[in-house]
Scaffold this active site. Structure first.
Site, mmCIF file in Angstrom:
data_model
loop_
_atom_site.group_PDB
_atom_site.id
_atom_site.type_symbol
_atom_site.label_atom_id
_atom_site.label_comp_id
_atom_site.label_asym_id
_atom_site.label_seq_id
_atom_site.Cartn_x
_atom_site.Cartn_y
_atom_site.Cartn_z
ATOM 1 N N TYR A 1 14.577 -1.325 -1.378
ATOM 2 C CA TYR A 1 15.613 -0.327 -1.080
ATOM 3 C C TYR A 1 16.385 0.073 -2.332
ATOM 4 C CZ TYR A 1 14.511 -1.279 3.777
ATOM 5 O OH TYR A 1 13.848 -1.425 4.971
ATOM 6 N N HIS B 1 0.827 -1.214 0.000
ATOM 7 C CA HIS B 1 0.000 0.000 0.000
ATOM 8 C C HIS B 1 0.859 1.262 0.000
ATOM 9 C CE1 HIS B 1 -3.896 -1.958 0.545
ATOM 10 N NE2 HIS B 1 -3.345 -2.727 1.461
ATOM 11 N N ASN C 1 12.585 -9.178 -1.022
ATOM 12 C CA ASN C 1 11.602 -8.110 -1.246
ATOM 13 C C ASN C 1 12.099 -6.777 -0.702
ATOM 14 O OD1 ASN C 1 9.809 -9.831 -2.515
ATOM 15 N ND2 ASN C 1 8.603 -10.219 -0.667
ATOM 16 N N GLY D 1 5.738 1.510 3.183
ATOM 17 C CA GLY D 1 7.195 1.481 3.323
ATOM 18 C C GLY D 1 7.813 2.758 2.785
#
EC number: 2.3.1.57
Length: 172
Positions: free
Chosen positions: A142, A105, A137, A108
């Site tokens: 990142y 969503h 993941n 993060g």
């Protein structure tokens, strides 16, 4: 869909503890032994340890809420609170934990942007983090957000030595 953040205080300890245990367990239990998970959870997220972290002036925690429900949090460290010696110009993102039901969503990214905002407010030139080499993941996320691998260090899950990749991003 509303997203809000709130800085954590010592009054949030129980919520932080429950959220930490839930998210860490859900993310890593399939790849680690029950004994090592239990040892790590009891060590990293016991009441005394979290009180110490919440009281440290060089660390900050922020909860993220999605449609008024707590979805996760970010923990950032500066100065001597950093888990590795990275210097006064760096900010560490020690944890970005999001409940499984709230992943995908964009939360993060919100938490990462909060960490960047704090780093820039404090005139930090770099942000960095450690991520388990098997957490594909997170590594992909990142990298997508501009981080590059700069090294590695050992992380102990109970009695098992694992490797965390050190990833960093230059801000200034």
């Amino acid at each position: 869909m509303s997203v809000k953040m709130k800085k954590c205080s010592r009054e949030d300890l129980q919520t932080l503890q429950q959220l930490s245990i839930e998210t860490f367990n859900d993310t890593f239990k399939e790849q680690n032994s029950p004994e090592n998970m239990k040892a790590y959870l009891e060590s990293a997220f016991n009441t005394e340890q979290l009180e110490k972290e919440l009281s440290n002036m060089s660390s900050q925690f922020f909860f993220i809420y999605f449609d008024h429900e707590i979805a996760g949090y970010v923990k950032v460290n500066i100065d001597d609170a950093q888990s590795e010696e990275m210097g006064a110009e760096s900010l560490e993102i020690e944890r970005i934990y999001i409940k499984n039901s709230f992943q995908k969503h964009g939360l993060g990214k919100h938490l990462l942007n909060k960490a960047i905002e704090i780093a820039l407010e404090r005139n930090k030139k770099n942000i960095w983090l450690g991520v388990w080499e098997k957490n594909e993941n997170a590594i992909a996320f990142y990298k997508k957000m501009g981080f590059v691998q700069t090294g590695a260090h050992s992380f102990y899950m109970g009695d098992e030595e694992q490797t965390d990749l050190i990833m960093a991003k230059t801000l200034i």
